[in-house]
Design a protein around this motif. Structure first.
Motif, PDB file in Angstrom:
ATOM      1  N   GLY A 122       0.735  -1.154   0.160  1.00 49.27           N
ATOM      2  CA  GLY A 122      -0.004   0.050  -0.071  1.00 49.27           C
ATOM      3  C   GLY A 122       0.718   1.207   0.001  1.00 49.27           C
ATOM      4  O   GLY A 122       0.561   2.216  -0.688  1.00 49.27           O
ATOM      5  N   ASP A 123       2.087   1.249   0.712  1.00 49.47           N
ATOM      6  CA  ASP A 123       2.992   2.515   0.686  1.00 49.47           C
ATOM      7  C   ASP A 123       3.434   2.542  -0.583  1.00 49.47           C
ATOM      8  O   ASP A 123       3.529   3.630  -1.007  1.00 49.47           O
ATOM      9  N   ARG A 126       0.780   4.188  -2.868  1.00 50.58           N
ATOM     10  CA  ARG A 126       0.536   5.362  -2.772  1.00 50.58           C
ATOM     11  C   ARG A 126       1.663   6.530  -3.002  1.00 50.58           C
ATOM     12  O   ARG A 126       1.222   7.535  -3.592  1.00 50.58           O
ATOM     13  N   ARG A 127       3.042   5.940  -2.888  1.00 56.95           N
ATOM     14  CA  ARG A 127       3.994   6.723  -3.206  1.00 56.95           C
ATOM     15  C   ARG A 127       4.248   6.891  -5.004  1.00 56.95           C
ATOM     16  O   ARG A 127       4.310   8.017  -5.519  1.00 56.95           O
ATOM     17  N   ARG A 149       1.557   9.499  -5.947  1.00 56.42           N
ATOM     18  CA  ARG A 149       1.833  10.820  -5.583  1.00 56.42           C
ATOM     19  C   ARG A 149       2.830  11.254  -6.571  1.00 56.42           C
ATOM     20  O   ARG A 149       2.847  12.298  -7.183  1.00 56.42           O
ATOM     21  N   GLN A 161      -9.878   8.614  -8.505  1.00 53.89           N
ATOM     22  CA  GLN A 161      -9.772   9.380  -7.063  1.00 53.89           C
ATOM     23  C   GLN A 161     -10.117  11.000  -7.394  1.00 53.89           C
ATOM     24  O   GLN A 161     -10.614  11.680  -6.529  1.00 53.89           O
TER      25      GLN A 161
END
Length: 221
Positions: free
Chosen positions: A9-10, A13-14, A17, A55
């Motif tokens: 998940g990290d 998300r990175r 971004r 999103q």
């Protein structure tokens, strides 16, 4: 000890971004291939773009597709808020609008083919104007006597007119109703399926000396 799902998940998300930042910083739509160097090989860039697009659904800024590129654009229903910030620009002449419309629907088109549809000569300045605007490009040379230059639209054309792809172009009746095609065009004018791929079988690549020079096309028609 971190859970593998948390690490996944990290990373997601990175990556999101990074894609978000690159698209916000760019003044032009970016293709997935242009994002790969910032994310690394093996990353599903197309999947990231779809996730990011979802999103931003329903927000003031949307992630939209323009041909093969992606860009953040103001939501269509809020466009009126920015009109006061737009700079006044000289509107295109009827000749330029008709030429642009014919190229969009009939591409790849030569200057002679554009003139055949319009029924009048097309000046060199008209094509120059459309290319300077970034909406029309020289594609190649037709494999016919004289090897005339063929013209097509660009991703900037799609972006300016809010189109994801050429198939989103309005129908003939809508086109005439908007004033982009005049009444003097043939009443039985047919709208073919425009081709915006690399080159067709009847096209040769442009020579390096051709780029940005429509005078050659003038001499051959």
């Amino acid at each position: 000890m971190s859970h593998p799902d948390d690490e996944t998940g990290d990373v997601l998300r990175r990556h999101l971004r990074i894609v978000e930042a690159l698209l916000f910083a760019s003044t032009q739509p970016l293709r997935a291939a242009e994002l790969v160097p910032y994310l690394g090989e093996g990353v599903d860039v197309d999947g990231l773009l779809v996730v990011l697009q979802r999103q931003y659904e329903g927000r003031g800024v949307n992630l939209v597709r323009r041909g093969e590129g992606w860009a953040f654009r103001t939501a269509e229903d809020l466009g009126f808020l920015l009109r006061r910030e737009e700079h006044e620009t000289r509107p295109l002449s009827r000749a330029a609008l008709e030429t642009l419309s014919i190229i969009a629907y009939h591409q790849p088109s030569t200057r002679a083919e554009i003139e055949e549809v319009r029924g009048v000569a097309t000046g060199k300045g008209t094509l120059d104007l459309l290319m300077e605007a970034g909406w029309v490009r020289m594609r190649g040379r037709r494999r016919t006597p004289g090897r005339p230059v063929t013209y097509g639209t660009t991703e900037a054309f799609l972006d300016h007119f809010g189109l994801e792809q050429l198939s989103d172009l309005p129908g003939l009746d809508e086109l005439k109703g908007s004033g982009l095609l005049s009444g003097r065009l043939p009443h039985d004018l047919q709208i073919p399926l425009p081709f915006d791929g690399a080159l067709r079988d009847d096209e040769d690549p442009l020579d390096p000396s051709d780029m940005g020079d429509t005078e050659l096309d003038d001499q051959e028609n």
